[in-house]
Design a protein around this motif. Sequence first.
Motif, PDB file in Angstrom:
ATOM      1  N   THR A 168      18.470  13.082 -51.331  1.00  0.00           N
ATOM      2  CA  THR A 168      19.512  12.286 -51.978  1.00  0.00           C
ATOM      3  C   THR A 168      19.855  12.834 -53.355  1.00  0.00           C
ATOM      4  OG1 THR A 168      18.684  10.326 -50.825  1.00  0.00           O
ATOM      5  CG2 THR A 168      20.154   9.952 -52.689  1.00  0.00           C
ATOM      6  N   ALA A 169      18.852  13.355 -54.056  1.00  0.00           N
ATOM      7  CA  ALA A 169      19.055  13.826 -55.431  1.00  0.00           C
ATOM      8  C   ALA A 169      19.632  15.227 -55.504  1.00  0.00           C
ATOM      9  CB  ALA A 169      17.730  13.785 -56.188  1.00  0.00           C
ATOM     10  N   LEU A 170      19.654  15.976 -54.386  1.00  0.00           N
ATOM     11  CA  LEU A 170      20.089  17.368 -54.432  1.00  0.00           C
ATOM     12  C   LEU A 170      21.500  17.548 -54.996  1.00  0.00           C
ATOM     13  CD1 LEU A 170      19.473  20.328 -53.826  1.00  0.00           C
ATOM     14  CD2 LEU A 170      20.281  19.946 -51.484  1.00  0.00           C
ATOM     15  N   PRO A 171      22.510  16.779 -54.563  1.00  0.00           N
ATOM     16  CA  PRO A 171      23.855  16.968 -55.157  1.00  0.00           C
ATOM     17  C   PRO A 171      23.883  16.693 -56.659  1.00  0.00           C
ATOM     18  CG  PRO A 171      23.979  15.680 -53.137  1.00  0.00           C
ATOM     19  CD  PRO A 171      22.537  15.783 -53.481  1.00  0.00           C
ATOM     20  N   TYR A 172      23.116  15.699 -57.106  1.00  0.00           N
ATOM     21  CA  TYR A 172      23.059  15.381 -58.533  1.00  0.00           C
ATOM     22  C   TYR A 172      22.371  16.502 -59.305  1.00  0.00           C
ATOM     23  CZ  TYR A 172      24.204  10.637 -57.000  1.00  0.00           C
ATOM     24  OH  TYR A 172      24.810   9.536 -56.440  1.00  0.00           O
ATOM     25  N   PHE A 173      21.314  17.055 -58.722  1.00  0.00           N
ATOM     26  CA  PHE A 173      20.601  18.155 -59.378  1.00  0.00           C
ATOM     27  C   PHE A 173      21.516  19.367 -59.545  1.00  0.00           C
ATOM     28  CE2 PHE A 173      18.374  22.183 -58.517  1.00  0.00           C
ATOM     29  CZ  PHE A 173      17.658  22.299 -59.695  1.00  0.00           C
ATOM     30  N   ILE A 174      22.278  19.706 -58.498  1.00  0.00           N
ATOM     31  CA  ILE A 174      23.169  20.859 -58.581  1.00  0.00           C
ATOM     32  C   ILE A 174      24.260  20.618 -59.617  1.00  0.00           C
ATOM     33  CG2 ILE A 174      24.866  22.211 -57.297  1.00  0.00           C
ATOM     34  CD1 ILE A 174      23.121  21.960 -54.869  1.00  0.00           C
ATOM     35  N   ALA A 175      24.749  19.380 -59.702  1.00  0.00           N
ATOM     36  CA  ALA A 175      25.737  19.062 -60.739  1.00  0.00           C
ATOM     37  C   ALA A 175      25.150  19.281 -62.132  1.00  0.00           C
ATOM     38  CB  ALA A 175      26.223  17.627 -60.584  1.00  0.00           C
ATOM     39  N   GLY A 176      23.909  18.855 -62.337  1.00  0.00           N
ATOM     40  CA  GLY A 176      23.236  19.096 -63.614  1.00  0.00           C
ATOM     41  C   GLY A 176      23.003  20.574 -63.861  1.00  0.00           C
ATOM     42  N   LEU A 177      22.739  21.321 -62.772  1.00  0.00           N
ATOM     43  CA  LEU A 177      22.521  22.764 -62.900  1.00  0.00           C
ATOM     44  C   LEU A 177      23.785  23.470 -63.372  1.00  0.00           C
ATOM     45  CD1 LEU A 177      20.237  24.806 -62.372  1.00  0.00           C
ATOM     46  CD2 LEU A 177      21.145  25.106 -60.072  1.00  0.00           C
ATOM     47  N   LYS A 178      24.933  23.048 -62.868  1.00  0.00           N
ATOM     48  CA  LYS A 178      26.194  23.644 -63.313  1.00  0.00           C
ATOM     49  C   LYS A 178      26.415  23.410 -64.806  1.00  0.00           C
ATOM     50  CE  LYS A 178      28.676  23.163 -58.898  1.00  0.00           C
ATOM     51  NZ  LYS A 178      29.841  22.530 -58.226  1.00  0.00           N
ATOM     52  N   ILE A 179      26.056  22.219 -65.280  1.00  0.00           N
ATOM     53  CA  ILE A 179      26.220  21.917 -66.705  1.00  0.00           C
ATOM     54  C   ILE A 179      25.223  22.717 -67.542  1.00  0.00           C
ATOM     55  CG2 ILE A 179      26.122  20.096 -68.445  1.00  0.00           C
ATOM     56  CD1 ILE A 179      26.870  18.116 -66.203  1.00  0.00           C
ATOM     57  N   SER A 180      23.969  22.714 -67.116  1.00  0.00           N
ATOM     58  CA  SER A 180      22.920  23.365 -67.897  1.00  0.00           C
ATOM     59  C   SER A 180      23.057  24.880 -67.909  1.00  0.00           C
ATOM     60  CB  SER A 180      21.545  22.970 -67.344  1.00  0.00           C
ATOM     61  OG  SER A 180      21.299  21.600 -67.543  1.00  0.00           O
ATOM     62  N   GLY A 181      23.689  25.447 -66.858  1.00  0.00           N
ATOM     63  CA  GLY A 181      23.878  26.897 -66.849  1.00  0.00           C
ATOM     64  C   GLY A 181      24.694  27.369 -68.035  1.00  0.00           C
ATOM     65  N   GLY A 182      25.820  26.700 -68.283  1.00  0.00           N
ATOM     66  CA  GLY A 182      26.626  27.045 -69.452  1.00  0.00           C
ATOM     67  C   GLY A 182      25.953  26.683 -70.758  1.00  0.00           C
ATOM     68  N   ILE A 186      25.055  28.855 -74.205  1.00  0.00           N
ATOM     69  CA  ILE A 186      25.479  28.403 -75.532  1.00  0.00           C
ATOM     70  C   ILE A 186      24.276  28.254 -76.456  1.00  0.00           C
ATOM     71  CG2 ILE A 186      26.511  26.481 -76.799  1.00  0.00           C
ATOM     72  CD1 ILE A 186      28.296  26.008 -74.363  1.00  0.00           C
ATOM     73  N   GLY A 187      23.194  27.681 -75.930  1.00  0.00           N
ATOM     74  CA  GLY A 187      21.992  27.506 -76.741  1.00  0.00           C
ATOM     75  C   GLY A 187      21.396  28.824 -77.183  1.00  0.00           C
ATOM     76  N   PHE A 235      28.828  30.126 -63.736  1.00  0.00           N
ATOM     77  CA  PHE A 235      29.544  29.053 -63.044  1.00  0.00           C
ATOM     78  C   PHE A 235      29.800  29.427 -61.593  1.00  0.00           C
ATOM     79  CE2 PHE A 235      33.540  27.228 -61.558  1.00  0.00           C
ATOM     80  CZ  PHE A 235      33.275  25.877 -61.709  1.00  0.00           C
ATOM     81  N   TRP A 236      30.256  30.655 -61.350  1.00  0.00           N
ATOM     82  CA  TRP A 236      30.531  31.093 -59.975  1.00  0.00           C
ATOM     83  C   TRP A 236      29.261  31.072 -59.129  1.00  0.00           C
ATOM     84  CZ3 TRP A 236      28.590  35.284 -57.264  1.00  0.00           C
ATOM     85  CH2 TRP A 236      29.203  35.540 -56.037  1.00  0.00           C
ATOM     86  N   LEU A 237      28.148  31.477 -59.715  1.00  0.00           N
ATOM     87  CA  LEU A 237      26.884  31.533 -58.984  1.00  0.00           C
ATOM     88  C   LEU A 237      26.462  30.142 -58.514  1.00  0.00           C
ATOM     89  CD1 LEU A 237      24.359  33.157 -58.098  1.00  0.00           C
ATOM     90  CD2 LEU A 237      23.404  32.680 -60.372  1.00  0.00           C
ATOM     91  N   PHE A 238      26.511  29.169 -59.423  1.00  0.00           N
ATOM     92  CA  PHE A 238      26.067  27.834 -59.046  1.00  0.00           C
ATOM     93  C   PHE A 238      27.107  27.096 -58.212  1.00  0.00           C
ATOM     94  CE2 PHE A 238      23.376  28.244 -63.023  1.00  0.00           C
ATOM     95  CZ  PHE A 238      22.257  28.630 -62.290  1.00  0.00           C
ATOM     96  N   ASN A 239      28.375  27.442 -58.376  1.00  0.00           N
ATOM     97  CA  ASN A 239      29.396  26.859 -57.520  1.00  0.00           C
ATOM     98  C   ASN A 239      29.228  27.354 -56.080  1.00  0.00           C
ATOM     99  OD1 ASN A 239      31.720  25.077 -57.550  1.00  0.00           O
ATOM    100  ND2 ASN A 239      32.964  26.858 -57.073  1.00  0.00           N
ATOM    101  N   SER A 240      28.905  28.626 -55.927  1.00  0.00           N
ATOM    102  CA  SER A 240      28.638  29.167 -54.592  1.00  0.00           C
ATOM    103  C   SER A 240      27.377  28.550 -54.001  1.00  0.00           C
ATOM    104  CB  SER A 240      28.484  30.693 -54.663  1.00  0.00           C
ATOM    105  OG  SER A 240      29.652  31.299 -55.150  1.00  0.00           O
ATOM    106  N   LEU A 241      26.359  28.350 -54.826  1.00  0.00           N
ATOM    107  CA  LEU A 241      25.134  27.693 -54.362  1.00  0.00           C
ATOM    108  C   LEU A 241      25.415  26.277 -53.897  1.00  0.00           C
ATOM    109  CD1 LEU A 241      22.016  27.779 -54.093  1.00  0.00           C
ATOM    110  CD2 LEU A 241      21.908  26.911 -56.444  1.00  0.00           C
ATOM    111  N   SER A 242      26.274  25.567 -54.618  1.00  0.00           N
ATOM    112  CA  SER A 242      26.631  24.209 -54.231  1.00  0.00           C
ATOM    113  C   SER A 242      27.327  24.189 -52.872  1.00  0.00           C
ATOM    114  CB  SER A 242      27.537  23.595 -55.310  1.00  0.00           C
ATOM    115  OG  SER A 242      27.966  22.306 -54.935  1.00  0.00           O
ATOM    116  N   ARG A 243      28.247  25.107 -52.672  1.00  0.00           N
ATOM    117  CA  ARG A 243      28.944  25.155 -51.380  1.00  0.00           C
ATOM    118  C   ARG A 243      27.991  25.480 -50.249  1.00  0.00           C
ATOM    119  NH1 ARG A 243      34.865  28.053 -52.222  1.00  0.00           N
ATOM    120  NH2 ARG A 243      35.683  26.574 -53.735  1.00  0.00           N
TER     121      ARG A 243
END
Length: 258
Positions: A168-182, A186-187, A235-243
């Motif tokens: 159940t948490a996998l889609p939420y985790f990937i969404a967080g991964l997309k945010i944290s990647g950028g 920046i950090g 972004f492309w890497l994690f977007n492809s992972l999400s798909r």
Amino acid sequence: MSRSWVWPALVLGGLLLGWELLVRLAQIPAYTLPAPSLVATTLYANFGSLAGSWWYTLKITFGALALACLGGVLIASVFALSRPLERALFPVAVVLQVTPIVAVAPLILIYVESTTAALLLCAWIVAFFPILSNTVIGLRAAENNLRDLFRLYRATRWQRLRLLLAPTALPYFIAGLKISGGLSLIGAVTAEMVAGAAGRETGLASRILEASFRTETPKMFAALTLLVATGVLIFWLFNSLSRRLLGRWHASESARPD
């Protein structure tokens, strides 16, 4: 070329062409605003010296992201299984999130002897909270009927976490991964700029600072181009992972409009 890339490519090409024409027609000096053609030439000429710094930035970025994923998922799992621990420790995570990294980085650089470790810690602080927060929300998002079913069959906490909560948490985790990647990128860049590090073991932020001190604006843009390319790649890497992971069963990917 896929049809979905045609319009973005046209828009990007139009923006670059407009930038080129603006610089040439207005005769803007290169030290003020270099043309894209000059930026590309500078990047090609200096790629050998920039490649090492680019690799260093990549190591800090992905190292911090890996630590954020590991720590965020483990702590979120503990929070999902124990409400008292979540109430006790979650405010600490919030404090890390709301504290500006620019204000904390000088202190970390004082207390941590290794510059690389200090930069890694700074980037981790920025990337950690989105993964923790999204994963906790995802672990709490399981349907009550399914929770009751697992209780009815006397499933252990580990079985509930592995078979119900984690999927159940996998889609939420990937969404967080997309945010944290950028954010990890920046950090890493922000912390290095605050550190003002110099030498061989430094990233692209140091190359940008050095070029700014020497008024080498085309070189600044060349290093910035590598940073932007890195962010797009992440972004492309994690977007492809999400798909790949969600495309066959989750509405966020399977129900995408054409």
